[in-house]
Motif scaffolding. Structure first.
Motif, PDB file in Angstrom:
ATOM      1  N   MET A 102      -5.976 -10.181   5.590  1.00  0.00           N
ATOM      2  CA  MET A 102      -5.857  -9.231   4.485  1.00  0.00           C
ATOM      3  C   MET A 102      -6.434  -7.868   4.864  1.00  0.00           C
ATOM      4  N   GLU A 103      -7.555  -7.881   5.540  1.00  0.00           N
ATOM      5  CA  GLU A 103      -8.179  -6.626   5.936  1.00  0.00           C
ATOM      6  C   GLU A 103      -7.297  -5.851   6.910  1.00  0.00           C
ATOM      7  N   SER A 104      -6.665  -6.567   7.838  1.00  0.00           N
ATOM      8  CA  SER A 104      -5.783  -5.907   8.803  1.00  0.00           C
ATOM      9  C   SER A 104      -4.550  -5.328   8.121  1.00  0.00           C
ATOM     10  N   ILE A 105      -4.003  -6.056   7.137  1.00  0.00           N
ATOM     11  CA  ILE A 105      -2.838  -5.565   6.404  1.00  0.00           C
ATOM     12  C   ILE A 105      -3.182  -4.275   5.663  1.00  0.00           C
ATOM     13  N   GLN A 106      -4.324  -4.260   5.030  1.00  0.00           N
ATOM     14  CA  GLN A 106      -4.725  -3.081   4.264  1.00  0.00           C
ATOM     15  C   GLN A 106      -4.966  -1.874   5.166  1.00  0.00           C
ATOM     16  N   ASN A 142       3.442  -1.968   1.235  1.00  0.00           N
ATOM     17  CA  ASN A 142       2.729  -1.585   0.019  1.00  0.00           C
ATOM     18  C   ASN A 142       1.389  -0.931   0.347  1.00  0.00           C
ATOM     19  N   SER A 143       0.687  -1.510   1.325  1.00  0.00           N
ATOM     20  CA  SER A 143      -0.609  -0.951   1.719  1.00  0.00           C
ATOM     21  C   SER A 143      -0.448   0.414   2.373  1.00  0.00           C
ATOM     22  N   TYR A 144       0.601   0.552   3.189  1.00  0.00           N
ATOM     23  CA  TYR A 144       0.849   1.836   3.834  1.00  0.00           C
ATOM     24  C   TYR A 144       1.120   2.925   2.789  1.00  0.00           C
ATOM     25  N   GLY A 145       1.936   2.588   1.793  1.00  0.00           N
ATOM     26  CA  GLY A 145       2.213   3.541   0.732  1.00  0.00           C
ATOM     27  C   GLY A 145       0.964   3.901  -0.048  1.00  0.00           C
ATOM     28  N   ALA A 146       0.128   2.912  -0.335  1.00  0.00           N
ATOM     29  CA  ALA A 146      -1.108   3.166  -1.079  1.00  0.00           C
ATOM     30  C   ALA A 146      -2.073   4.020  -0.266  1.00  0.00           C
ATOM     31  N   ASN A 147      -2.158   3.736   1.038  1.00  0.00           N
ATOM     32  CA  ASN A 147      -3.041   4.531   1.900  1.00  0.00           C
ATOM     33  C   ASN A 147      -2.566   5.976   2.004  1.00  0.00           C
ATOM     34  N   THR A 148      -1.241   6.157   2.072  1.00  0.00           N
ATOM     35  CA  THR A 148      -0.691   7.511   2.161  1.00  0.00           C
ATOM     36  C   THR A 148      -0.991   8.314   0.904  1.00  0.00           C
ATOM     37  N   VAL A 149      -0.810   7.679  -0.255  1.00  0.00           N
ATOM     38  CA  VAL A 149      -1.110   8.361  -1.518  1.00  0.00           C
ATOM     39  C   VAL A 149      -2.582   8.731  -1.593  1.00  0.00           C
ATOM     40  N   LEU A 150      -3.426   7.816  -1.162  1.00  0.00           N
ATOM     41  CA  LEU A 150      -4.858   8.061  -1.233  1.00  0.00           C
ATOM     42  C   LEU A 150      -5.276   9.200  -0.303  1.00  0.00           C
ATOM     43  N   LYS A 151      -4.642   9.284   0.873  1.00  0.00           N
ATOM     44  CA  LYS A 151      -4.992  10.345   1.825  1.00  0.00           C
ATOM     45  C   LYS A 151      -4.586  11.720   1.318  1.00  0.00           C
ATOM     46  N   THR A 152      -3.463  11.790   0.609  1.00  0.00           N
ATOM     47  CA  THR A 152      -2.974  13.084   0.129  1.00  0.00           C
ATOM     48  C   THR A 152      -3.552  13.444  -1.237  1.00  0.00           C
ATOM     49  N   TYR A 153      -3.286  12.584  -2.214  1.00  0.00           N
ATOM     50  CA  TYR A 153      -3.726  12.880  -3.570  1.00  0.00           C
ATOM     51  C   TYR A 153      -5.236  12.711  -3.719  1.00  0.00           C
ATOM     52  N   GLY A 154      -5.766  11.658  -3.123  1.00  0.00           N
ATOM     53  CA  GLY A 154      -7.185  11.366  -3.285  1.00  0.00           C
ATOM     54  C   GLY A 154      -8.084  12.456  -2.748  1.00  0.00           C
ATOM     55  N   LYS A 155      -7.761  12.983  -1.568  1.00  0.00           N
ATOM     56  CA  LYS A 155      -8.598  14.025  -0.986  1.00  0.00           C
ATOM     57  C   LYS A 155      -8.489  15.330  -1.758  1.00  0.00           C
ATOM     58  N   SER A 156      -7.276  15.656  -2.195  1.00  0.00           N
ATOM     59  CA  SER A 156      -7.087  16.916  -2.911  1.00  0.00           C
ATOM     60  C   SER A 156      -7.791  16.917  -4.261  1.00  0.00           C
ATOM     61  N   GLU A 157      -7.894  15.771  -4.881  1.00  0.00           N
ATOM     62  CA  GLU A 157      -8.523  15.679  -6.192  1.00  0.00           C
ATOM     63  C   GLU A 157     -10.018  15.340  -6.109  1.00  0.00           C
ATOM     64  N   LYS A 158     -10.491  15.047  -4.886  1.00  0.00           N
ATOM     65  CA  LYS A 158     -11.906  14.723  -4.670  1.00  0.00           C
ATOM     66  C   LYS A 158     -12.363  13.598  -5.598  1.00  0.00           C
ATOM     67  N   LEU A 159     -11.703  12.473  -5.490  1.00  0.00           N
ATOM     68  CA  LEU A 159     -11.997  11.331  -6.356  1.00  0.00           C
ATOM     69  C   LEU A 159     -13.218  10.578  -5.855  1.00  0.00           C
ATOM     70  N   ASP A 160     -13.920   9.948  -6.787  1.00  0.00           N
ATOM     71  CA  ASP A 160     -15.037   9.095  -6.369  1.00  0.00           C
ATOM     72  C   ASP A 160     -14.505   7.726  -5.952  1.00  0.00           C
ATOM     73  N   ALA A 161     -15.385   6.842  -5.540  1.00  0.00           N
ATOM     74  CA  ALA A 161     -14.962   5.549  -5.005  1.00  0.00           C
ATOM     75  C   ALA A 161     -14.198   4.720  -6.028  1.00  0.00           C
ATOM     76  N   LYS A 162     -14.644   4.721  -7.276  1.00  0.00           N
ATOM     77  CA  LYS A 162     -13.971   3.938  -8.316  1.00  0.00           C
ATOM     78  C   LYS A 162     -12.576   4.480  -8.601  1.00  0.00           C
ATOM     79  N   GLU A 163     -12.455   5.798  -8.659  1.00  0.00           N
ATOM     80  CA  GLU A 163     -11.152   6.412  -8.914  1.00  0.00           C
ATOM     81  C   GLU A 163     -10.210   6.199  -7.742  1.00  0.00           C
ATOM     82  N   GLN A 164     -10.747   6.237  -6.508  1.00  0.00           N
ATOM     83  CA  GLN A 164      -9.919   5.978  -5.333  1.00  0.00           C
ATOM     84  C   GLN A 164      -9.353   4.555  -5.342  1.00  0.00           C
TER      85      GLN A 164
END
Length: 387
Positions: A102-106, A142-164
């Protein structure tokens, strides 16, 4: 008076032991054949063993989805037993899911993630590998898509760990829903098909219960509705108007008796089909089967008006049941027939009822119910004129 005639007709239909045998034996034969086909289908599945060292949500999802594929029979074992199954050729293919799956997939690390074993005599490992790999790829995508969204949207919005974590789960779920009811891109392998549109293959396990049930309901409808012919031969119909006052009461009462017996049989067949998971129960399915029985009874009554011999009626019954069942495409896909026979299949009631099951629409049951009413009124008027 109507109910008295209906109950009398039921008693007449079931007055002898042979009539009970004629009712029970076909149903038992259908149940036996359905169970036999299911057992044969299970035997012909490819035996697959899976070792789950990860025991996480992802590994369990992969195993569950692979197990639902009708082409394979999955067993989850420990490594020693699984290797023994492969070496003794009791299983054709085996998969080893390591700890950290699971960790490798994520993290989108798919290289040499799962180990596959297969026996020397296996010729189906390529197929099973694709089945297993597609489920792993689904989680990875699914994990790749989630990671991509987090790298783009997450960094720009400066989300905390819970929001990420929330954004990651939402993106993962959004990506996963595009795999249902089927992936965005699929390859449909069909040999020798030149038609632009082809019937989609059904992935469910082979079952003859629904087609067999439709055949039995048609057979019982025609056999039980031979009463107008028998009453005509015995002289009953010529005396009915004077005995009851109105011919329609006699006609409707007998038709109601046959219908009640048919509905009782239908309830038993639906109950067994639901118990065996061969029939999905919903409003469309139930109304479709009821309208199917109504239509068959009205149609057979109208046919009985034009037949003057019980032997001829039996021949017509056999002809109608066999022809409509074979042409309808319920036992085998209608697209395997010629274009002429494909068009002929669309004139069979079984074809439309199965279409209703697949589409879950209420339009066809209502049409059948309307046709049943018209046919019954027509048969009543015709038979009343000749009484």
């Amino acid at each position: 008076m109507v109910w008295t005639i209906a109950i009398t007709r039921i008693k007449l239909l079931l007055q002898s032991p042979w009539s009970w045998l004629g009712l029970i034996v076909p149903v038992l034969v259908l149940i036996f054949l359905d169970m036999s086909v299911e057992k044969t289908s299970d035997v012909t599945k490819i035996p697959v063993v899976i070792v789950d060292e990860d025991e996480t949500e992802y590994s369990k999802v992969v195993i569950d989805r692979v197990s639902k594929n009708p082409a394979v029979a999955v067993s989850v074992l420990n490594e020693e037993v699984a290797r023994n199954q492969i070496e003794t050729q009791k299983a054709a293919i085996g998969f080893f899911i390591p700890d950290g799956f699971m960790e490798s997939i994520q993290k989108n690390d798919e290289d040499e993630l799962v180990t596959m074993w297969f026996s020397s005599g296996s010729i189906s490992h390529g197929l099973v590998r694709e089945i297993f790999a597609s489920e792993v790829k689904r989680l990875s995508s699914n994990s790749y898509g989630a990671n991509t969204v987090l790298k783009t949207y997450g960094k720009s919005e400066k989300l905390d760990a819970k929001e990420q974590a929330t954004v990651w789960k939402d993106a993962w779920a959004f990506s996963d829903k595009h795999w249902e009811p089927k992936p965005l891109m699929t390859i449909d392998y069909k040999v020798g098909v030149t038609r632009e549109s082809s019937v989609e293959a059904n992935n469910s396990a082979a079952s003859i219960y629904v087609p067999g049930m439709l055949v039995l309901l048609m057979l019982f409808s025609f056999l039980y509705n031979s009463w107008p012919i028998k009453d005509r031969d015995s002289g009953m119909r010529s005396r009915v108007p004077y005995a009851t006052g109105r011919f329609s009461v006699y006609w409707f009462g007998n038709a109601l008796g046959v219908l009640l017996l048919q509905l009782f049989i239908l309830i038993l067949l639906i109950g067994f089909g639901w118990w065996r998971e061969a029939l999905t129960l919903n409003v469309a399915t139930i109304l479709s089967l009821i309208s199917y029985v109504l239509f068959l009874n009205a149609l057979s009554l109208l046919f009985a008006y034009f037949v003057h011999s019980n032997r001829t009626w039996q021949a017509i019954t056999l002809f109608v049941v066999l022809c409509t069942s074979l042409l309808s495409g319920t036992f085998f896909p209608s697209d395997e027939l010629s274009s002429f026979l494909q068009r002929a299949a669309e004139w069979t009631p079984q074809y439309w009822i199965v279409s209703t099951f697949n589409q879950e629409t209420l339009m066809i049951p209502f049409i059948f119910a309307g046709l049943s009413f018209i046919l019954f009124v027509l048969s009543t008027l015709k038979a009343g004129d000749s009484a």
